[in-house]
Scaffold this active site. Structure first.
Site, PDB file in Angstrom:
ATOM      1  N   HIS A 203      13.025  18.803  13.129  1.00  0.00           N
ATOM      2  CA  HIS A 203      14.343  19.416  13.239  1.00  0.00           C
ATOM      3  C   HIS A 203      15.399  18.396  13.627  1.00  0.00           C
ATOM      4  CE1 HIS A 203      12.633  23.714  13.611  1.00  0.00           C
ATOM      5  NE2 HIS A 203      12.981  23.409  12.372  1.00  0.00           N
ATOM      6  N   ARG A 310       0.731   6.279   2.061  1.00  0.00           N
ATOM      7  CA  ARG A 310       0.133   5.286   2.969  1.00  0.00           C
ATOM      8  C   ARG A 310      -0.623   6.043   4.065  1.00  0.00           C
ATOM      9  NH1 ARG A 310       5.310   2.419   1.742  1.00  0.00           N
ATOM     10  NH2 ARG A 310       4.789   0.288   1.150  1.00  0.00           N
ATOM     11  N   ARG A 346      -3.709   6.320  -0.833  1.00  0.00           N
ATOM     12  CA  ARG A 346      -4.355   5.027  -0.587  1.00  0.00           C
ATOM     13  C   ARG A 346      -5.235   5.158   0.648  1.00  0.00           C
ATOM     14  NH1 ARG A 346      -0.486   0.113   0.524  1.00  0.00           N
ATOM     15  NH2 ARG A 346      -0.278   1.138   2.532  1.00  0.00           N
ATOM     16  N   GLU A 450      -2.703  -6.807  -5.262  1.00  0.00           N
ATOM     17  CA  GLU A 450      -1.771  -7.416  -4.301  1.00  0.00           C
ATOM     18  C   GLU A 450      -2.276  -8.756  -3.775  1.00  0.00           C
ATOM     19  OE1 GLU A 450      -1.061  -4.526  -1.170  1.00  0.00           O
ATOM     20  OE2 GLU A 450      -3.136  -3.907  -1.139  1.00  0.00           O
ATOM     21  N   ASN A 473       4.762  -6.068  -2.381  1.00  0.00           N
ATOM     22  CA  ASN A 473       5.103  -6.507  -1.015  1.00  0.00           C
ATOM     23  C   ASN A 473       4.100  -7.557  -0.547  1.00  0.00           C
ATOM     24  OD1 ASN A 473       6.934  -4.460  -1.217  1.00  0.00           O
ATOM     25  ND2 ASN A 473       5.831  -3.036   0.108  1.00  0.00           N
ATOM     26  N   ASP A 474       2.827  -7.257  -0.767  1.00  0.00           N
ATOM     27  CA  ASP A 474       1.801  -8.224  -0.386  1.00  0.00           C
ATOM     28  C   ASP A 474       1.609  -9.297  -1.440  1.00  0.00           C
ATOM     29  OD1 ASP A 474       0.798  -7.679   2.214  1.00  0.00           O
ATOM     30  OD2 ASP A 474       0.020  -5.780   1.453  1.00  0.00           O
ATOM     31  N   ARG A 484       5.414 -11.834   5.008  1.00  0.00           N
ATOM     32  CA  ARG A 484       6.463 -10.843   4.712  1.00  0.00           C
ATOM     33  C   ARG A 484       7.195 -10.363   5.950  1.00  0.00           C
ATOM     34  NH1 ARG A 484       2.801  -5.654   2.660  1.00  0.00           N
ATOM     35  NH2 ARG A 484       4.440  -4.299   3.418  1.00  0.00           N
ATOM     36  N   CYS A 521       4.214  -0.273  -6.874  1.00  0.00           N
ATOM     37  CA  CYS A 521       4.679   0.512  -5.730  1.00  0.00           C
ATOM     38  C   CYS A 521       5.258  -0.336  -4.602  1.00  0.00           C
ATOM     39  CB  CYS A 521       3.558   1.407  -5.199  1.00  0.00           C
ATOM     40  SG  CYS A 521       2.146   0.472  -4.598  1.00  0.00           S
TER      41      CYS A 521
HETATM   42  C1  PEP Z   1       2.505  -3.522  -1.161  1.00  0.00           C
HETATM   43  O1  PEP Z   1       1.856  -4.379  -0.573  1.00  0.00           O
HETATM   44  O2  PEP Z   1       3.322  -3.752  -2.077  1.00  0.00           O
HETATM   45  C2  PEP Z   1       2.366  -2.112  -0.782  1.00  0.00           C
HETATM   46  C3  PEP Z   1       2.977  -1.158  -1.464  1.00  0.00           C
HETATM   47  O3  PEP Z   1       1.633  -1.825   0.310  1.00  0.00           O
HETATM   48  P1  PEP Z   1       2.138  -2.005   1.820  1.00  0.00           P
HETATM   49  O4  PEP Z   1       3.601  -2.264   1.797  1.00  0.00           O
HETATM   50  O5  PEP Z   1       1.764  -0.767   2.536  1.00  0.00           O
HETATM   51  O6  PEP Z   1       1.332  -3.199   2.265  1.00  0.00           O
HETATM   52 MG    MG Z   2       0.137  -3.920   0.614  1.00  0.00          MG
END
Ligand code: PEP
Ligand code: MG
Length: 602
Positions: A203, A310, A346, A450, A473-474, A484, A521
């Site tokens: 809320h 996640r 995942r 990744e 991202n990884d 990162r 993703c």
């Molecule tokens: C990634 O690594 O791009 C990913 C989507 O997973 P996370 O950001 O949870 O490591």
């Molecule tokens: Mg990742």
């Protein structure tokens, strides 16, 4: 409460913390940190004959609490329907038998003071709520607790008020805030708020969104990590907080906010339109979420399913590890709610910057690692802690019959690791079969790409899975050797490095040669600056935070397949990211002059 904002700042290093986007918007300002309300109150037994006076004192406190809610409601009448509805529910609750009658009975039967009776009532109510199976109803105990707190404040004369004595507009920080606290923040003295607890559709977050107050919730340890007077950037779009930001970071974020706001009205038109190019090429735009509460925004923003759930966030902030039943209920409800759209869950991805040590204490292996990003994380952790993994797999497979569930395995780096994991999945399937528990034996199993070794081996891996999801991202961090989460090398973290683009392209080709779907993703999927090249590389799905979907859809709907593939081809031929960025900037300025003509982010 310390409201002295004018003391000299001790600047630390910039640091980014991740939470959950509670309400969109970016604000930069100094923080005021609230500590939780004093819990202590005096308990005493009543003198003989004092019970009815104590009952009157209690009822007077209830009436005052009710009155404070009624006045709050009047401020918003005829406006802000969501907010009024929440206050109304609290007005009803403050007179509820559970709280009032039970407390009065306790005062009389046990001859105890009103505060003590109220505390006991609350504990009894909590016990009842703890046995409720429905997660949503169980979570509503927070409202009962809030209302009881209001009565307690009247009894003890303690309370907190916003925005007491702030000399300049501030960002307020606390363990948690109630919806009403949030309403009280609705003044020109509060820029936004940050909390340790809470979810995207709590809320508090609903009110923050309806008031247009930027917020990030669920930021671990935020009350410890910043001090009153520190400057922070609150990024409510991405659920991020930047502590001790540089002037450049502040300006970049404010510019981003300006662009975002300018387009938000136009974007809402795209929510109900198909994700396709002018010449009819369709691409799935799906959602990345961390907690089931975000389902509402998945639906609101018109996502084509969930491309990444996640699941590790369901393990944090709990006293105990979730049981198979807990997990099953969450997964089943999510899959059923979005059926027939796919929901990609995942498996546990702890380690690295998502500390395994944040899992509830349960005898699991927590290594103190010198280099956690290269350590016992993700699938490696699950393969080592197999009981934990099996519990999750059982819950996932049991939920698989309730819609289209896809299981996604994180950080696979070799065929051997994939096969070990599949052996565990096969074992769980056998167990379920023997126990006569139904599941979908054809459940799609995919892997995150990744790690660079997975890109190189993508053709081999593709033969043994049902889909790929590229986690840039990884992948960027491992391909470019850039942590990162490290601010010192953040400027070298480069999604448009040609090596990254070629790795993505190579993975797509390998997947398609084996006839499997390839999704992406990582954060770059939801960034309108990087998305066009991804749209042109031939992915089957882009998965991003829900609020980014209309923005990316707009790019897609104003492009042709030919233009996007030509752009991607051009970028793949570049030798350096200064070239890829220049080409992309040109493409965006040519095709979307209204949005990108002055874009300096490149
Ligand atoms: C990634 O690594 O791009 C990913 C989507 O997973 P996370 O950001 O949870 O490591
Ligand atoms: Mg990742």
């Amino acid at each position: 409460m310390d409201t002295a904002l004018d003391k000299p700042l001790e600047l630390g290093e910039p640091e980014t913390l991740h939470g959950i986007s509670g309400s969109p918007g970016i604000v930069v300002g100094k923080v005021v940190v609230f500590s939780p309300l004093a819990e202590g109150f005096i308990r005493y037994r009543l003198e003989e004959g004092a019970a009815s006076k104590e009952e009157q004192r209690f009822l007077a406190a209830v009436a005052q609490a009710e009155q404070s809610l009624i006045s709050l409601r009047q401020q918003f009448e005829g406006d802000l329907a969501d907010t009024v509805a929440i206050v109304d529910s609290h007005i009803r609750m403050v007179r509820d038998r559970m709280i009032v009658e039970q407390s009065l009975n306790l005062i009389r039967q046990k001859q105890i003071n009103a505060e003590w009776a109220l505390d006991l009532s609350l504990r009894l109510i909590k016990k009842k709520f703890d046995h409720i199976a429905d997660d949503y109803i169980r979570s509503r105990f927070a409202d009962v607790e809030y209302v009881a707190q209001l009565v307690a404040e009247q009894l003890t004369g303690q309370g907190r008020s916003f925005p007491a004595g702030f000399a300049e507009p501030v960002i307020v920080v606390g363990e948690d805030f109630s919806p009403e606290d949030t309403i009280r923040m609705h003044t020109d003295k509060v820029l936004g708020f940050l909390t340790e607890k809470g979810g995207a559709t709590s809320h508090t977050a609903i009110v923050a969104r309806s008031l247009g107050l930027p917020a990030v919730v669920g930021v671990a340890d935020i009350t410890q990590l910043c001090r009153t007077g520190d400057t922070v950037i609150l990024d409510g779009y991405n659920g991020r907080v930047c502590l001790h930001p540089t002037m450049d970071q502040q300006q970049l974020h404010l510019e981003y906010d300006r662009q975002h706001r300018a387009f938000s009205d136009e974007m809402s038109w795209y929510i109900h339109l198909a994700s396709e190019t002018v010449d009819g090429l369709r691409m799935r735009l799906s959602a990345n979420i961390e907690i089931p509460d975000e389902l509402e925004s998945v639906i609101y923003y018109g996502a084509n399913g969930i491309g990444l759930f996640r699941s590790e966030f369901g393990y944090f902030q709990r006293r105990q590890l979730p049981s198979e039943e807990d997990l099953f209920t969450v997964y089943r409800d999510m899959v059923a709610a979005l059926s027939p759209q796919p929901v990609t869950i995942r498996t546990l991805d702890v380690g690295g910057d998502k500390l395994a040590a944040h899992l509830p204490n349960s005898g699991l292996h927590f290594a103190r690692e010198r280099n956690p990003a290269l350590g016992l994380r993700s699938i490696r952790f699950s393969l080592r802690e197999q009981d934990l993994f099996i519990t999750q797999l059982r819950a996932l497979l049991r939920a698989s019959g309730h819609g289209r569930l896809r299981i996604l395995l994180p950080l696979i780096s070799s065929l051997n690791e994939l096969r070990q994991t599949r052996a565990v999945i096969d074992k769980v399937m056998e167990q379920l079969t023997q126990e006569g528990i139904p599941f979908n034996a054809e459940t799609e199993i995919g892997i995150m790409i990744e790690v660079p070794s997975a890109v190189v081996m993508a053709d081999t891996l593709a033969a043994e899975v049902d889909f790929f999801s590229i986690g840039t991202n990884d992948l960027i961090q491992y391909a470019l050797a850039i942590d990162r989460g490290n601010e010192y090398v953040a400027s070298m973290y480069d999604p448009l490095h040609p090596a990254v683009l070629r790795m993505i392209s190579q993975t797509i080709e390998a997947g398609h040669r084996q006839g499997i779907e390839v999704s992406l993703c990582g954060e770059m999927a939801g960034d309108v600056f990087t998305a066009p090249v991804l749209l042109g590389l031939g992915l089957d799905e882009l998965s991003m935070r829900p609020s980014a979907i209309p923005h990316v859809k707009r790019l897609l709907r104003h492009s042709t397949f030919g233009r996007l593939t030509a752009l991607a081809k051009q970028l793949l031929g570049c030798g350096d990211s200064s070239e890829t960025k220049a080409l992309l900037k040109q493409y965006l300025a040519d095709n979307y002059p209204d949005q990108f003509a002055d874009n300096e982010r490149a």
